[in-house]
Design a protein around this motif. Structure first.
Motif, mmCIF file in Angstrom:
data_model
loop_
_atom_site.group_PDB
_atom_site.id
_atom_site.type_symbol
_atom_site.label_atom_id
_atom_site.label_comp_id
_atom_site.label_asym_id
_atom_site.label_seq_id
_atom_site.Cartn_x
_atom_site.Cartn_y
_atom_site.Cartn_z
ATOM 1 N N VAL A 46 3.613 6.549 5.554
ATOM 2 C CA VAL A 46 2.631 6.581 4.476
ATOM 3 C C VAL A 46 1.229 6.513 5.073
ATOM 4 O O VAL A 46 0.993 5.827 6.054
ATOM 5 C CB VAL A 46 2.867 5.422 3.474
ATOM 6 N N GLY A 47 0.319 7.278 4.473
ATOM 7 C CA GLY A 47 -1.089 7.232 4.826
ATOM 8 C C GLY A 47 -1.894 7.011 3.559
ATOM 9 O O GLY A 47 -1.527 7.503 2.488
ATOM 10 N N LEU A 63 2.878 10.456 1.338
ATOM 11 C CA LEU A 63 4.174 9.936 1.784
ATOM 12 C C LEU A 63 4.981 11.066 2.397
ATOM 13 O O LEU A 63 5.029 12.162 1.847
ATOM 14 C CB LEU A 63 4.923 9.362 0.578
ATOM 15 N N THR A 64 5.595 10.803 3.543
ATOM 16 C CA THR A 64 6.588 11.717 4.115
ATOM 17 C C THR A 64 7.884 10.949 4.257
ATOM 18 O O THR A 64 7.881 9.752 4.539
ATOM 19 C CB THR A 64 6.163 12.280 5.482
ATOM 20 N N PHE A 97 0.244 10.651 -4.085
ATOM 21 C CA PHE A 97 -0.011 9.810 -5.247
ATOM 22 C C PHE A 97 -1.491 9.508 -5.318
ATOM 23 O O PHE A 97 -2.191 9.542 -4.319
ATOM 24 C CB PHE A 97 0.694 8.446 -5.120
ATOM 25 N N ARG A 98 -1.945 9.124 -6.505
ATOM 26 C CA ARG A 98 -3.296 8.585 -6.673
ATOM 27 C C ARG A 98 -3.199 7.385 -7.594
ATOM 28 O O ARG A 98 -2.680 7.477 -8.699
ATOM 29 C CB ARG A 98 -4.249 9.601 -7.271
ATOM 30 N N LYS A 122 2.336 -2.129 2.107
ATOM 31 C CA LYS A 122 0.907 -2.042 2.414
ATOM 32 C C LYS A 122 0.153 -2.945 1.448
ATOM 33 O O LYS A 122 0.432 -2.972 0.261
ATOM 34 C CB LYS A 122 0.389 -0.610 2.248
ATOM 35 N N GLU A 123 -0.811 -3.694 1.975
ATOM 36 C CA GLU A 123 -1.625 -4.581 1.145
ATOM 37 C C GLU A 123 -2.952 -3.908 0.831
ATOM 38 O O GLU A 123 -3.563 -3.288 1.704
ATOM 39 C CB GLU A 123 -1.883 -5.890 1.880
ATOM 40 N N ILE A 124 -3.389 -4.034 -0.407
ATOM 41 C CA ILE A 124 -4.678 -3.524 -0.855
ATOM 42 C C ILE A 124 -5.433 -4.696 -1.467
ATOM 43 O O ILE A 124 -4.880 -5.429 -2.289
ATOM 44 C CB ILE A 124 -4.528 -2.408 -1.907
ATOM 45 N N ILE A 125 -6.660 -4.869 -1.060
ATOM 46 C CA ILE A 125 -7.503 -5.910 -1.631
ATOM 47 C C ILE A 125 -8.612 -5.227 -2.407
ATOM 48 O O ILE A 125 -9.385 -4.444 -1.841
ATOM 49 C CB ILE A 125 -8.055 -6.846 -0.558
#
Length: 133
Positions: A46-47, A63-64, A97-98, A122-125
């Motif tokens: 994932v990127g 995603l791949t 995705f968005r 993955k963490e997103i803040i």
């Protein structure tokens, strides 16, 4: 000339560290011998990047995955509440995705990608006007 060589060496080192840090190799025990380990790699990667202008609050994810395996992508808050869930079929090897974070409260969020064998988290803040991931 010495500065150029130093810059190139640093760039090569950074590239090597980046690719090694993003490797998704998994170890599993070999059934023939408990002392030997075999490595099983997966194409589950994932990127993430923010779309449009800086601080747009729209996070794109690419995603791949391996063909022949389903994958699930979940966006969760820090309490574990699922805010969005997508299932990617067996035939697809890539998907984009968005997620729009402009409508959610500031805090910690997690994206969990799984294909039944491997899990990537993955963490997103989200700050008041920023995203960190």
């Amino acid at each position: 000339m010495k500065t150029l060589k130093s810059t190139i060496a640093i760039a090569l080192l950074a590239t090597t560290v980046f690719f090694n840090a993003n490797a998704e190799d998994r170890r599993t025990e070999n059934t023939n011998s408990s002392t030997m380990l075999e490595y099983k790699s997966s194409n589950l990667n994932v990127g993430m990047y923010e779309s449009g202008k800086a601080n747009s609050m729209k996070l794109n994810m690419a995603l791949t995955k391996d063909a022949g395996k389903m994958a699930t992508v979940k966006l969760m808050d820090e309490k574990g509440t699922v805010l969005n869930e997508e299932r990617i079929g067996k035939k697809l090897t890539g998907y984009n995705f968005r997620f729009d974070f402009s409508t959610v409260a500031a805090g910690r969020y997690f994206i969990e990608i799984t294909n039944g064998e491997h899990i990537i988290t993955k963490e997103i803040i989200k700050g008041i006007s920023t995203l960190s991931y």
